[in-house]
Design a protein around this motif. Structure first.
Motif, PDB file in Angstrom:
ATOM      1  N   LYS A  73      18.595  -7.840  15.218  1.00 45.01           N
ATOM      2  CA  LYS A  73      18.216  -8.553  14.057  1.00 45.01           C
ATOM      3  C   LYS A  73      18.463  -7.380  12.817  1.00 45.01           C
ATOM      4  O   LYS A  73      18.230  -6.309  13.030  1.00 45.01           O
ATOM      5  CB  LYS A  73      16.874  -9.274  13.803  1.00 45.01           C
ATOM      6  CG  LYS A  73      16.663 -10.249  14.926  1.00 45.01           C
ATOM      7  CD  LYS A  73      17.382 -11.800  14.541  1.00 45.01           C
ATOM      8  CE  LYS A  73      17.090 -12.913  15.318  1.00 45.01           C
ATOM      9  NZ  LYS A  73      17.440 -12.541  16.740  1.00 45.01           N
ATOM     10  N   CYS A  75      17.105  -6.687   8.458  1.00 51.62           N
ATOM     11  CA  CYS A  75      16.459  -7.016   7.344  1.00 51.62           C
ATOM     12  C   CYS A  75      17.087  -6.048   6.435  1.00 51.62           C
ATOM     13  O   CYS A  75      17.345  -4.839   6.427  1.00 51.62           O
ATOM     14  CB  CYS A  75      15.095  -6.493   7.546  1.00 51.62           C
ATOM     15  SG  CYS A  75      14.034  -6.998   6.128  1.00 51.62           S
ATOM     16  N   LYS A  98      21.461 -16.346  11.387  1.00 53.07           N
ATOM     17  CA  LYS A  98      20.472 -16.265  12.187  1.00 53.07           C
ATOM     18  C   LYS A  98      20.114 -14.916  12.468  1.00 53.07           C
ATOM     19  O   LYS A  98      19.048 -14.656  13.414  1.00 53.07           O
ATOM     20  CB  LYS A  98      20.816 -16.958  13.488  1.00 53.07           C
ATOM     21  CG  LYS A  98      22.158 -16.513  14.388  1.00 53.07           C
ATOM     22  CD  LYS A  98      22.259 -17.004  15.774  1.00 53.07           C
ATOM     23  CE  LYS A  98      23.532 -16.550  16.428  1.00 53.07           C
ATOM     24  NZ  LYS A  98      23.855 -17.183  17.459  1.00 53.07           N
ATOM     25  N   ILE A 101      16.645 -11.486   9.208  1.00 50.52           N
ATOM     26  CA  ILE A 101      15.262 -11.941   9.298  1.00 50.52           C
ATOM     27  C   ILE A 101      14.536 -11.921   7.956  1.00 50.52           C
ATOM     28  O   ILE A 101      13.364 -12.256   7.682  1.00 50.52           O
ATOM     29  CB  ILE A 101      14.240 -11.020  10.269  1.00 50.52           C
ATOM     30  CG1 ILE A 101      14.112  -9.726   9.936  1.00 50.52           C
ATOM     31  CG2 ILE A 101      14.770 -11.318  11.793  1.00 50.52           C
ATOM     32  CD1 ILE A 101      13.113  -9.030  10.802  1.00 50.52           C
ATOM     33  N   GLN A 169       8.525 -10.419  11.332  1.00 51.98           N
ATOM     34  CA  GLN A 169       8.314 -11.516  12.507  1.00 51.98           C
ATOM     35  C   GLN A 169       9.433 -11.569  13.247  1.00 51.98           C
ATOM     36  O   GLN A 169      10.542 -12.253  12.784  1.00 51.98           O
ATOM     37  CB  GLN A 169       7.921 -12.843  12.011  1.00 51.98           C
ATOM     38  CG  GLN A 169       6.501 -12.685  11.117  1.00 51.98           C
ATOM     39  CD  GLN A 169       5.279 -12.120  12.042  1.00 51.98           C
ATOM     40  OE1 GLN A 169       5.388 -12.527  13.111  1.00 51.98           O
ATOM     41  NE2 GLN A 169       4.333 -11.679  11.511  1.00 51.98           N
ATOM     42  N   HIS A 170       9.636 -11.001  14.575  1.00 47.93           N
ATOM     43  CA  HIS A 170      10.594 -11.118  15.291  1.00 47.93           C
ATOM     44  C   HIS A 170      10.359 -10.628  16.684  1.00 47.93           C
ATOM     45  O   HIS A 170       9.260 -10.238  17.255  1.00 47.93           O
ATOM     46  CB  HIS A 170      11.877  -9.792  14.810  1.00 47.93           C
ATOM     47  CG  HIS A 170      11.523  -8.449  15.065  1.00 47.93           C
ATOM     48  ND1 HIS A 170      10.504  -7.976  14.510  1.00 47.93           N
ATOM     49  CD2 HIS A 170      11.962  -7.666  16.111  1.00 47.93           C
ATOM     50  CE1 HIS A 170      10.283  -6.733  14.922  1.00 47.93           C
ATOM     51  NE2 HIS A 170      11.301  -6.441  16.003  1.00 47.93           N
ATOM     52  N   LEU A 176      15.568  -4.188  16.039  1.00 47.94           N
ATOM     53  CA  LEU A 176      15.527  -4.353  14.288  1.00 47.94           C
ATOM     54  C   LEU A 176      16.073  -3.417  13.628  1.00 47.94           C
ATOM     55  O   LEU A 176      15.806  -2.199  14.058  1.00 47.94           O
ATOM     56  CB  LEU A 176      13.845  -4.690  14.048  1.00 47.94           C
ATOM     57  CG  LEU A 176      13.704  -4.827  12.648  1.00 47.94           C
ATOM     58  CD1 LEU A 176      14.236  -6.074  12.027  1.00 47.94           C
ATOM     59  CD2 LEU A 176      12.178  -4.667  12.284  1.00 47.94           C
TER      60      LEU A 176
END
Length: 294
Positions: A73, A75, A98, A101, A169-170, A176
């Motif tokens: 993910k 950010c 998707k 985040i 929140q993941h 990340l």
């Protein structure tokens, strides 16, 4: 042995923090743009847009290992300037919704303030003065010094850690990746603050090229390092000294808990005049004051 709480904390650390400079702007192409357009409104050029689009593809390849990995993910943090926001829009085209985040506009990673509209001839003289005075501490009239930027970037880092600790929140199974789209000076100051580089070391750093990025990645011992992803030759080109490169390699390869013991802390810069074999007062066993007279 790592206890369960340490293991859980390690899972939530971002795998990478990636610093990206914006694409080519109208101001990079022609400095006269700053005389009529506020710095924060300077747009990207067509080449800058293409650079940002390519950077998005390259960054995604780094994060996904060229599409081989699925559990990741991203950010984003972005400076509020037009050229950084536009750069993020182009970079973002490489990332499905998707995978993202969060996105946050962050004023503290904006460009160094040079003092409102910039008159070309006046700025030429000012920048020549900066070279004589020193790039880090010189403050532009009505603007900032790099030291001022350091202070606000330091404040941003505190907020970043709070975000990492409580707001992201993941799924812990996902890698990340934090991507910071900013400016050349702010990015260099970020690295200086993170790795505790000295002012002298900062002065030798070369600026990022447009849409060039630096990858700080977790090493074996849980320390972030440029040496995990980047080569020694790259770091040399950026202006890192042999000592700084050795520190990056140590951060990348030291086992957990071994970084503090094995890596350089630049002691020779301040204590090169001290004999390492000197004992403290009272520790010399041959001190005559400690001998008893029979």
């Amino acid at each position: 042995m790592i206890n369960s709480s340490e293991t859980e904390q390690q899972k939530f650390l971002p795998k990478r923090i990636i610093l990206v400079r914006h694409g080519e702007s109208a101001g990079n192409l022609d400095g006269a743009a700053y005389t009529t357009t506020p710095d924060y409104k300077i747009p990207l050029t067509p080449d800058g847009i293409a650079q940002a689009n390519l950077a998005g593809t390259q960054i995604r390849d780094v994060i996904s290992d060229s599409g081989k990995l699925r559990n990741w993910k991203v950010c984003f943090y972005v400076s509020p300037y037009e050229r950084t926001r536009s750069t993020l829009r182009e970079i973002g085209k490489s990332f499905p919704r998707k995978r993202v985040i969060g996105v946050r506009e962050e004023c503290r990673i904006r460009e160094q303030d040079f003092g409102n509209f910039q008159i070309t001839e006046r700025m030429k003289i000012i920048k020549e003065t900066r070279e004589r005075f020193g790039r880090f501490f010189y403050r532009f009239p009505e603007g900032e010094s790099a030291a001022d930027v350091f202070d606000r970037v330091s404040s941003f880092l505190e907020s970043l850690w709070r975000d990492i600790d409580s707001r992201f929140q993941h799924d812990p199974a996902d890698d990340l990746n934090i991507i910071i789209v900013s400016h050349g000076l702010a990015a260099r100051v970020f690295l200086m603050k993170w790795f505790k580089w000295t002012v002298e070391q900062f002065e030798y750093l070369n600026n990022f090229n447009n849409c060039e990025f630096r990858v700080m990645q977790l090493g074996d011992g849980g320390e972030y390092s440029l040496a995990v992803h980047h080569s020694e030759e790259e770091m040399q080109q950026w202006g890192l000294s042999p000592e700084m490169i050795a520190d990056q390699k140590c951060r990348a390869n030291s086992p957990r808990g071994g970084f503090i013991e094995k890596c350089q802390w630049y002691l020779d810069g301040f204590f090169d005049h001290v004999d390492p074999d000197d004992s403290e007062d009272g520790e010399n066993e041959d001190n005559t004051d400690d001998k008893t007279v029979s």
